[in-house]
Design an enzyme around this catalytic site. Sequence first.
Site, short mmCIF file in Angstrom:
data_model
loop_
_atom_site.label_atom_id
_atom_site.label_comp_id
_atom_site.label_asym_id
_atom_site.label_seq_id
_atom_site.Cartn_x
_atom_site.Cartn_y
_atom_site.Cartn_z
CG ASP A 99 -0.16 -0.21 2.93
OD1 ASP A 99 1.25 -0.05 2.68
OD2 ASP A 99 -0.90 -0.37 3.75
CD GLU A 121 0.41 -7.06 2.71
OE1 GLU A 121 1.70 -7.78 3.97
OE2 GLU A 121 0.65 -5.71 2.82
CD GLU A 135 -0.19 4.36 4.65
OE1 GLU A 135 0.94 4.84 5.02
OE2 GLU A 135 -1.19 5.26 5.09
CG HIS A 223 5.31 4.45 11.23
ND1 HIS A 223 5.00 3.50 11.96
CD2 HIS A 223 4.72 4.20 9.51
CE1 HIS A 223 5.02 2.93 10.49
NE2 HIS A 223 4.44 3.10 9.65
NE ARG A 225 2.76 10.74 5.21
CZ ARG A 225 3.57 9.61 4.48
NH1 ARG A 225 2.82 8.42 4.84
NH2 ARG A 225 3.86 10.23 3.48
CG HIS A 256 9.24 6.51 12.13
ND1 HIS A 256 9.63 7.98 10.95
CD2 HIS A 256 9.45 5.98 10.53
CE1 HIS A 256 9.39 7.56 9.11
NE2 HIS A 256 8.97 6.09 9.02
#
Length: 384
Positions: A99, A121, A135, A223, A225, A256
Amino acid sequence: MKMKRIMLVFGTRPEAIKMCPLVKEFQKYPQDFETVVCVTGQHREMLDQVLRIFEVTPDFDLNIMKHGQDLYDVTARVLTGMRDVFQQCRPDIVLVHGDTTTSMAAALAAFYQQISVGHVEAGLRTNNILSPWPEEMNRQITGRVVDYNFCPTALSEQNLKKENAHGRIFVTGNTVIDALYMVIDKFKSNPLLAKEQEKVLQDAGYDVTRLADGKKLVLITGHRRENFGEGFISMVTAMKDLSEKYPDVDFIYPMHLNPNVRKPIHQVFGEDLTAYRNFFFIEPLQYLEFVYLMEKSALVLTDSGGIQEEAPGLGKPVLVMRNTTERPEALTAGTVKLVGTDHDLIVNEVSRLLEDKEYYNVMSKAVNPYGDGMACSRIVNALR
């Protein structure tokens, strides 16, 4: 049978972890496949670490990563970069993963050249285009242009069938389990390798020998967004409160590099992150060290996607700091539970896993729904 030229394209650390075992599997059949590897460098340093671990050398490297890049930059650079790569080397099939913006843009670039695309995937869905963002939309856009869908589970296959998805569908398991088992085998066959990981972790700021005599470790990553801002403040505050509630439990957070992750950590914990007796903030780990640390942990608190698949393979309960997941199989199996960014829910669920042995065992002993470590061979056989 005519030899096929297979190009595997990836650019982030999670993609590399899941695609490198597939590269190695294709390379076992030189009579059937010419295997070409193209990396975009969407994650530069973290990507290179994984390439070294799996001993994969790219044939093409777009090296797109720039300071301050945004999604427009990444998409545009991958599109134009792949155009130039295809002018030099036209594959029969391009394989992308999951993604990421790299996968979406590389699939689109191949579509513009009318090159067949395989999606590793495939079929994961939240059906909320803003969660995870971007994603979920990346994955759906990729799914519209592919010819081969390699689904990790029967549920992801069902998702594609409901959408009348284009292309053939294969249920293969998830290649992340292949990668995980490859690394565990490395540790078992080479005890010195495990010692090396302990040394690396000690140099990074955490002494694994602290876990002697049954001491528990909570491993944390974050991490996403969509959690930036108030969500992250709530998550980090819950972590701080947990470390104070359980002074005899160690908490470790490989941070991160994104400043949107580090800023709220400093807001809550202060500038001196070394001031805490049982909370350890360290720099990002390479894949080997992370797997070693995950194996040593009691439970994992994360907003990651891949860790929802990996940790259950090691018998570790996972609390997911997101409101939705494109991996509901883990929820059904009982290996994963969603806690969102809700402070009280995070504290309560971590507390219950640390204190309630029966509750812990139910999650830790549930069967991992993501496969048996044979996903790569199934993908290769499908294309043979």
